[in-house]
Design a protein around this motif. Structure first.
Motif, PDB file in Angstrom:
ATOM      1  N   ALA A  18    -126.200 -60.605  13.732  1.00 21.52           N
ATOM      2  CA  ALA A  18    -126.199 -62.043  13.452  1.00 21.52           C
ATOM      3  C   ALA A  18    -126.018 -62.271  11.960  1.00 21.52           C
ATOM      4  N   TYR A  19    -125.181 -63.250  11.646  1.00 23.02           N
ATOM      5  CA  TYR A  19    -125.089 -63.760  10.277  1.00 23.02           C
ATOM      6  C   TYR A  19    -125.748 -65.128  10.313  1.00 23.02           C
ATOM      7  N   GLY A  20    -126.999 -65.204   9.927  1.00 20.58           N
ATOM      8  CA  GLY A  20    -127.732 -66.456  10.085  1.00 20.58           C
ATOM      9  C   GLY A  20    -127.825 -66.777  11.574  1.00 20.58           C
ATOM     10  N   ALA A  21    -127.424 -68.003  11.917  1.00 17.97           N
ATOM     11  CA  ALA A  21    -127.520 -68.416  13.325  1.00 17.97           C
ATOM     12  C   ALA A  21    -126.332 -67.921  14.146  1.00 17.97           C
ATOM     13  N   PHE A  22    -125.287 -67.428  13.458  1.00 18.09           N
ATOM     14  CA  PHE A  22    -124.064 -67.029  14.159  1.00 18.09           C
ATOM     15  C   PHE A  22    -124.115 -65.555  14.543  1.00 18.09           C
ATOM     16  N   LYS A  23    -123.914 -65.290  15.834  1.00  8.18           N
ATOM     17  CA  LYS A  23    -123.945 -63.899  16.293  1.00  8.18           C
ATOM     18  C   LYS A  23    -122.517 -63.372  16.446  1.00  8.18           C
ATOM     19  N   ALA A  24    -122.092 -62.558  15.481  1.00  7.06           N
ATOM     20  CA  ALA A  24    -120.750 -61.968  15.547  1.00  7.06           C
ATOM     21  C   ALA A  24    -120.684 -60.972  16.698  1.00  7.06           C
ATOM     22  N   VAL A  25    -121.791 -60.271  16.945  1.00  2.31           N
ATOM     23  CA  VAL A  25    -121.936 -59.380  18.101  1.00  2.31           C
ATOM     24  C   VAL A  25    -123.197 -59.825  18.817  1.00  2.31           C
ATOM     25  N   GLY A  42    -109.618 -57.891  22.264  1.00  5.23           N
ATOM     26  CA  GLY A  42    -110.176 -59.243  22.280  1.00  5.23           C
ATOM     27  C   GLY A  42    -109.457 -60.086  21.251  1.00  5.23           C
ATOM     28  N   PRO A  43    -109.517 -61.394  21.415  1.00  9.74           N
ATOM     29  CA  PRO A  43    -108.846 -62.272  20.469  1.00  9.74           C
ATOM     30  C   PRO A  43    -109.427 -62.139  19.063  1.00  9.74           C
ATOM     31  N   ASN A  44    -108.740 -62.688  18.096  1.00 12.50           N
ATOM     32  CA  ASN A  44    -109.240 -62.662  16.717  1.00 12.50           C
ATOM     33  C   ASN A  44    -110.652 -63.221  16.654  1.00 12.50           C
ATOM     34  N   GLY A  45    -111.507 -62.530  15.898  1.00 14.57           N
ATOM     35  CA  GLY A  45    -112.872 -63.013  15.703  1.00 14.57           C
ATOM     36  C   GLY A  45    -113.804 -62.689  16.864  1.00 14.57           C
ATOM     37  N   ALA A  46    -113.359 -61.860  17.812  1.00 16.29           N
ATOM     38  CA  ALA A  46    -114.167 -61.563  19.002  1.00 16.29           C
ATOM     39  C   ALA A  46    -115.390 -60.700  18.679  1.00 16.29           C
ATOM     40  N   GLY A  47    -115.349 -60.006  17.534  1.00 17.77           N
ATOM     41  CA  GLY A  47    -116.479 -59.151  17.165  1.00 17.77           C
ATOM     42  C   GLY A  47    -116.179 -57.662  17.268  1.00 17.77           C
ATOM     43  N   LYS A  48    -114.913 -57.313  17.391  1.00 17.11           N
ATOM     44  CA  LYS A  48    -114.530 -55.903  17.582  1.00 17.11           C
ATOM     45  C   LYS A  48    -114.865 -55.060  16.346  1.00 17.11           C
ATOM     46  N   THR A  49    -114.386 -55.522  15.180  1.00 14.29           N
ATOM     47  CA  THR A  49    -114.610 -54.734  13.963  1.00 14.29           C
ATOM     48  C   THR A  49    -116.087 -54.695  13.609  1.00 14.29           C
ATOM     49  N   THR A  50    -116.778 -55.799  13.833  1.00 12.67           N
ATOM     50  CA  THR A  50    -118.216 -55.826  13.540  1.00 12.67           C
ATOM     51  C   THR A  50    -118.943 -54.817  14.435  1.00 12.67           C
ATOM     52  N   THR A  51    -118.519 -54.720  15.680  1.00  9.88           N
ATOM     53  CA  THR A  51    -119.108 -53.721  16.582  1.00  9.88           C
ATOM     54  C   THR A  51    -118.889 -52.317  16.015  1.00  9.88           C
ATOM     55  N   GLU A  58    -121.970 -48.905   8.921  1.00 11.03           N
ATOM     56  CA  GLU A  58    -121.646 -49.765   7.771  1.00 11.03           C
ATOM     57  C   GLU A  58    -122.431 -51.069   7.814  1.00 11.03           C
ATOM     58  N   ARG A  59    -122.818 -51.474   9.005  1.00 11.44           N
ATOM     59  CA  ARG A  59    -123.701 -52.645   9.163  1.00 11.44           C
ATOM     60  C   ARG A  59    -124.894 -52.242  10.022  1.00 11.44           C
ATOM     61  N   ARG A  60    -126.030 -52.765   9.695  1.00  7.86           N
ATOM     62  CA  ARG A  60    -127.249 -52.513  10.466  1.00  7.86           C
ATOM     63  C   ARG A  60    -127.368 -53.614  11.510  1.00  7.86           C
ATOM     64  N   ASP A 178    -109.522 -48.022  13.946  1.00 11.14           N
ATOM     65  CA  ASP A 178    -109.483 -49.487  13.895  1.00 11.14           C
ATOM     66  C   ASP A 178    -108.050 -49.928  13.606  1.00 11.14           C
ATOM     67  N   GLU A 179    -107.394 -50.432  14.612  1.00  7.42           N
ATOM     68  CA  GLU A 179    -106.015 -50.922  14.527  1.00  7.42           C
ATOM     69  C   GLU A 179    -105.075 -49.919  13.840  1.00  7.42           C
ATOM     70  N   PRO A 180    -104.934 -48.738  14.436  1.00  7.57           N
ATOM     71  CA  PRO A 180    -104.126 -47.709  13.779  1.00  7.57           C
ATOM     72  C   PRO A 180    -102.648 -48.073  13.636  1.00  7.57           C
ATOM     73  N   GLU A 209    -107.323 -52.145  19.096  1.00  2.41           N
ATOM     74  CA  GLU A 209    -105.864 -52.247  19.003  1.00  2.41           C
ATOM     75  C   GLU A 209    -105.399 -53.576  19.581  1.00  2.41           C
ATOM     76  N   HIS A 210    -104.429 -54.180  18.895  1.00  2.00           N
ATOM     77  CA  HIS A 210    -103.891 -55.462  19.360  1.00  2.00           C
ATOM     78  C   HIS A 210    -102.616 -55.287  20.188  1.00  2.00           C
ATOM     79  N   ASN A 211    -101.931 -54.159  19.983  1.00  2.00           N
ATOM     80  CA  ASN A 211    -100.651 -53.969  20.681  1.00  2.00           C
ATOM     81  C   ASN A 211    -100.923 -53.604  22.146  1.00  2.00           C
TER      82      ASN A 211
HETATM   83  N1  LIG Z   1    -119.846 -60.997   6.514  1.00  2.00           N
HETATM   84  C1  LIG Z   1    -119.677 -61.970   7.417  1.00  2.00           C
HETATM   85  N2  LIG Z   1    -120.339 -63.126   7.322  1.00  2.00           N
HETATM   86  C2  LIG Z   1    -120.203 -64.114   8.240  1.00  2.00           C
HETATM   87  N3  LIG Z   1    -119.388 -64.018   9.315  1.00  2.00           N
HETATM   88  C3  LIG Z   1    -118.681 -62.878   9.448  1.00  2.00           C
HETATM   89  C4  LIG Z   1    -118.783 -61.802   8.523  1.00  2.00           C
HETATM   90  N4  LIG Z   1    -117.968 -60.792   8.946  1.00  2.00           N
HETATM   91  C5  LIG Z   1    -117.384 -61.238  10.065  1.00  2.00           C
HETATM   92  N5  LIG Z   1    -117.799 -62.480  10.368  1.00  2.00           N
HETATM   93  C6  LIG Z   1    -117.388 -63.286  11.513  1.00  2.00           C
HETATM   94  O1  LIG Z   1    -117.749 -62.571  12.678  1.00  2.00           O
HETATM   95  C7  LIG Z   1    -116.796 -62.810  13.701  1.00  2.00           C
HETATM   96  C8  LIG Z   1    -116.314 -61.492  14.248  1.00  2.00           C
HETATM   97  O2  LIG Z   1    -115.513 -60.861  13.247  1.00  2.00           O
HETATM   98  P1  LIG Z   1    -114.797 -59.471  13.521  1.00  2.00           P
HETATM   99  O3  LIG Z   1    -114.064 -59.106  12.281  1.00  2.00           O
HETATM  100  O4  LIG Z   1    -115.761 -58.494  14.064  1.00  2.00           O
HETATM  101  O5  LIG Z   1    -113.771 -59.880  14.671  1.00  2.00           O
HETATM  102  P2  LIG Z   1    -112.573 -59.043  15.277  1.00  2.00           P
HETATM  103  O6  LIG Z   1    -112.698 -59.147  16.757  1.00  2.00           O
HETATM  104  O7  LIG Z   1    -112.534 -57.686  14.690  1.00  2.00           O
HETATM  105  O8  LIG Z   1    -111.333 -59.916  14.801  1.00  2.00           O
HETATM  106  P3  LIG Z   1    -109.843 -59.509  14.340  1.00  2.00           P
HETATM  107  O9  LIG Z   1    -109.125 -59.097  15.570  1.00  2.00           O
HETATM  108  O10 LIG Z   1    -109.316 -60.793  13.793  1.00  2.00           O
HETATM  109  O11 LIG Z   1    -109.986 -58.423  13.313  1.00  2.00           O
HETATM  110  C9  LIG Z   1    -115.689 -63.664  13.088  1.00  2.00           C
HETATM  111  O12 LIG Z   1    -115.907 -65.016  13.440  1.00  2.00           O
HETATM  112  C10 LIG Z   1    -115.880 -63.456  11.607  1.00  2.00           C
HETATM  113  O13 LIG Z   1    -115.451 -64.592  10.886  1.00  2.00           O
END
Ligand SMILES: Nc1ncnc2c1ncn2[C@@H]1O[C@H](COP(=O)(O)OP(=O)(O)OP(=O)(O)O)[C@@H](O)[C@H]1O
Length: 256
Positions: A18-25, A42-51, A58-60, A178-180, A209-211
């Protein structure tokens, strides 16, 4: 392609970042089995890279657990995870541009030995095992003709292939990519696709991967993420035909 069965190598339960109230994962349960190519889409912003960041340390995570190779690694630092056999592909920016392809790979193989790698005063020839690893990887990457070129003189696509090789030099149990293919020219994509497909015979591979043609052709299991959660998971045919996946991607050209 391997059958998605066998032992569990990596597992997350209730993974949350979570980033504050927003749960990226937001409560992600993943099970990655040994010997599979497991792709997260998953679509952009789905949380893949954060996972991925939570897997590599790299993130706790703010909640949930991560188990890898039979151990709870939730609070372990990234270097401890590398030591346990988790390897994430390098970025081009981390290649030594003026060093040869072989030297880059030798250093990556040496890096795996941790503190012992700090013995820089030892001549290169004192660790022929590192060179052996480098040469095996060069063969695998089919970069034999370019082994002595500076990495910076490779094409963009070849540098991306070398990034994967650098991760392989750690002889990992789990390879995270990650997106090779991002930024690769159309001619280089089949080379990377073939490489990842072949790696799937010897390694467990997690891929973002997006392709979609690559995803559908090489994955054993696909996890579809949407808004921080797992939307659908299963083999390519199941995912391809799932209406929820189509809806999640609505508006994104070229999906599935
Ligand atoms: N440091 C951060 N602070 C706040 N929000 C963040 C931070 N890093 C990522 N986010 C948000 O978390 C959500 C998930 O991001 P993430 O990069 O994991 O998505 P993704 O699925 O990998 O997207 P993409 O395919 O576009 O790379 C997005 O809405 C992003 O804006």
């Amino acid at each position: 392609m391997t059958t998605p069965s066998g032992d569990i190598l990596l597992q997350t339960t209730g993974l949350e970042l979570a980033y504050g109230a927003f749960k990226a994962v937001d409560g992600v349960d993943l099970t990655v089995r040994q010997g599979t190519i497991h792709t997260i889409i998953g679509p952009n912003g789905a949380g893949k890279t954060t996972t991925f960041h939570c897997l590599t340390g790299e993130r706790r995570p703010t909640a949930g657990r991560v188990r890898f190779a039979g151990q709870d690694i939730t609070n372990r630092p990234p270097e401890a995870r590398v030591g346990l056999g988790m390897s994430r592909s390098f970025q081009i920016t981390s290649l030594f541009q003026t060093l040869s392809v072989r030297e880059n790979l030798r250093l990556a193989a040496q890096g795996r030995d941790g503190a012992r790698a700090l013995a820089f005063w030892r001549p290169v020839t004192s660790r022929p095992d590192h060179l052996k690893v480098a040469d095996e990887i060069i063969d695998r990457l089919q970069l034999g003709g370019r082994a002595h070129l500076p990495a910076g003189e490779l094409s963009h696509g070849q540098q991306r292939v070398l990034e994967v090789g650098m991760a392989l030099a750690a002889r990992p149990k789990l390879l995270l990519l990650d997106e090779p293919t991002s930024g690769m020219g159309i001619d280089d994509i089949p080379v990377m696709t073939r490489l990842i497909g072949e790696l799937g015979h010897d390694y467990t591979v997690m891929l973002i991967e997006h392709n979609m043609s690559i995803v559908m052709s090489i994955s054993d299991v696909i996890t579809v993420m949407h808004q921080g959660r797992v939307l659908v998971e299963g083999p390519p045919d199941l995912v391809r035909n799932d209406d929820r996946v189509r809806s999640a991607y609505l508006g994104e050209a070229g999906a599935c």
